[in-house]
Design a protein around this motif. Structure first.
Motif, PDB file in Angstrom:
ATOM      1  N   VAL A 117      59.344  35.161  34.045  1.00 31.76           N
ATOM      2  CA  VAL A 117      58.509  36.154  35.057  1.00 31.76           C
ATOM      3  C   VAL A 117      57.159  35.447  35.026  1.00 31.76           C
ATOM      4  O   VAL A 117      56.232  36.153  35.925  1.00 31.76           O
ATOM      5  N   GLY A 118      56.876  34.293  34.602  1.00 33.61           N
ATOM      6  CA  GLY A 118      55.589  33.618  34.802  1.00 33.61           C
ATOM      7  C   GLY A 118      54.320  34.537  34.048  1.00 33.61           C
ATOM      8  O   GLY A 118      53.191  34.558  34.805  1.00 33.61           O
ATOM      9  N   LEU A 119      54.611  35.155  33.076  1.00 31.94           N
ATOM     10  CA  LEU A 119      53.261  35.739  32.021  1.00 31.94           C
ATOM     11  C   LEU A 119      53.013  34.778  31.158  1.00 31.94           C
ATOM     12  O   LEU A 119      53.871  34.141  30.547  1.00 31.94           O
ATOM     13  N   PRO A 120      51.695  34.868  31.022  1.00 31.07           N
ATOM     14  CA  PRO A 120      51.238  33.697  29.926  1.00 31.07           C
ATOM     15  C   PRO A 120      51.559  34.496  28.514  1.00 31.07           C
ATOM     16  O   PRO A 120      51.317  35.637  28.482  1.00 31.07           O
ATOM     17  N   ASP A 121      51.877  33.431  27.572  1.00 32.63           N
ATOM     18  CA  ASP A 121      52.108  34.106  26.158  1.00 32.63           C
ATOM     19  C   ASP A 121      50.786  34.291  25.495  1.00 32.63           C
ATOM     20  O   ASP A 121      50.456  33.137  24.612  1.00 32.63           O
ATOM     21  N   THR A 122      49.796  35.197  25.714  1.00 29.55           N
ATOM     22  CA  THR A 122      48.728  35.225  25.157  1.00 29.55           C
ATOM     23  C   THR A 122      48.421  36.584  24.329  1.00 29.55           C
ATOM     24  O   THR A 122      49.203  37.440  24.483  1.00 29.55           O
ATOM     25  N   ARG A 123      47.148  36.803  23.834  1.00 31.60           N
ATOM     26  CA  ARG A 123      47.001  38.219  23.017  1.00 31.60           C
ATOM     27  C   ARG A 123      46.411  39.037  23.746  1.00 31.60           C
ATOM     28  O   ARG A 123      46.136  40.182  23.717  1.00 31.60           O
ATOM     29  N   ARG A 124      46.364  38.877  25.249  1.00 31.99           N
ATOM     30  CA  ARG A 124      45.755  39.672  26.372  1.00 31.99           C
ATOM     31  C   ARG A 124      46.441  40.928  26.222  1.00 31.99           C
ATOM     32  O   ARG A 124      47.739  41.082  26.399  1.00 31.99           O
ATOM     33  N   ARG A 125      45.883  42.157  26.247  1.00 36.59           N
ATOM     34  CA  ARG A 125      46.699  43.662  26.035  1.00 36.59           C
ATOM     35  C   ARG A 125      46.901  43.848  27.450  1.00 36.59           C
ATOM     36  O   ARG A 125      46.469  43.537  28.450  1.00 36.59           O
TER      37      ARG A 125
END
Ligand SMILES: Nc1ncnc2c1ncn2[C@@H]1O[C@H](COP(=O)(O)OP(=O)(O)OP(=O)(O)O)[C@@H](O)[C@H]1O
Length: 288
Positions: A117-125
């Motif tokens: 789905v093109g979402l980055p795998d980061t810690r962003r809430r």
């Protein structure tokens, strides 16, 4: 028989009969546009398919098995505005969903879905995500457990035109993962990505089948003539028996014959264009 089949399904709330013998058939691999006016019963139908609401009568089968009220059907669901635990990251949220459904190889599957789905795998809430990102996360969580079907209930209603375009492209791109049933009243969305369509009206499916075949069978080719002023358009509409709006006239008769008639009366259009058969034409015919 399709992947999902509804046969003579009826449902009332109190004395309001919402569905009156609905027959619906979604073929495996389709992107099926389920369209109807506000209040036609689209969400009710989706809730029956998911087993969240009991039927009054009729049957629903999914992968050949009867759908039972109160049982999980193995169908992914994306609501119009998905709600999340905002303090989690996308990975944490998907991991939580996957634990609840006991998804196999969860760590890898979450990574695959984020990538899909093109979402980055980061810690962003999640609470800082845009509406479009939340829809992406919604698709990822709905597909996490590899459902054979994804139900989307008016998913583009809260998005702006650019967000809608992006979302529809994403939906089309996950199509090889699952069969899709998309409920909407935005007909251009259906024309953009669906290959099947069903039109719900007065408690029944009034028409269903492959979109292009239905358009070809039920709509007449039309031509739009444009004039330099409204008076000429009015005169042309009277002559041809077409409908005039401002300086344009639309006719469904033979275009060349119409042009000859106009020129014989010295009515010279500044342009004339064939109009593609549209789902809106078909929809208006069905609900008239
Ligand atoms: N739980 C309920 N109790 C009573 N009436 C309900 C219930 N759920 C739906 N209805 C009614 O059933 C009708 C169909 O509603 P539904 O939400 O299925 O339509 P819809 O096609 O999804 O509409 P929209 O496009 O506006 O979301 C509406 O008149 C609605 O008020």
């Amino acid at each position: 028989m399709g992947l999902l089949t509804l046969t003579k399904v009826s449902k009332a709330f109190g004395n309001q009969q919402v569905l009156k013998g609905l027959d619906l058939d979604v073929p495996q691999g389709a992107i099926y546009g389920f369209v109807g006016e506000n209040g036609a019963g689209k969400t009710t139908t989706m809730r029956l398919i998911l087993g969240l609401e009991p039927l009054d009568s009729g049957t629903i089968t999914f992968t050949g098995q009867p759908v039972k009220f109160g049982h999980t059907q193995g169908i992914g669901y994306l609501p119009d505005v998905p709600a999340y635990y905002g303090d989690l990251s996308a990975r944490e949220y998907l991991t939580l969903c996957g634990r609840l459904t006991q998804t196999a190889h969860l760590h890898e599957r979450v990574g695959e879905m984020l990538h899909l789905v093109g979402l980055p795998d980061t810690r962003r809430r999640v609470h800082g995500f845009s509406r479009g990102m939340k829809q992406r996360l919604g698709i990822a969580s709905a597909l996490l457990d590899r459902p054979a079907m994804l139900l989307c209930d008016e998913p583009t209603s809260a998005l702006d035109p650019a967000g809608r375009r992006e979302f529809l492209a994403l939906l089309a791109s996950v199509h090889n993962e699952t069969t899709i049933l998309l409920s909407t009243h935005i007909l251009s969305d259906v024309e953009r990505i669906c290959d099947y369509v069903g039109i719900l009206h007065a408690g029944k499916l009034q028409m269903q089948g492959p979109l292009q075949a239905l358009l070809a069978a039920h709509t007449q080719p039309a031509t739009r003539f444009t004039f330099s002023n409204e008076a000429q358009a009015q005169a042309a509409a009277t002559l041809l028996g077409g409908a005039a709006t401002a300086s344009q006239v639309t006719v469904t008769t033979d275009a060349q014959a119409a042009l000859r008639q106009l020129l014989a009366q010295h009515l010279m259009p500044t342009a004339f264009n064939p109009i593609k058969a549209s789902l809106e034409q078909l929809f208006m015919e069905v609900i008239a």
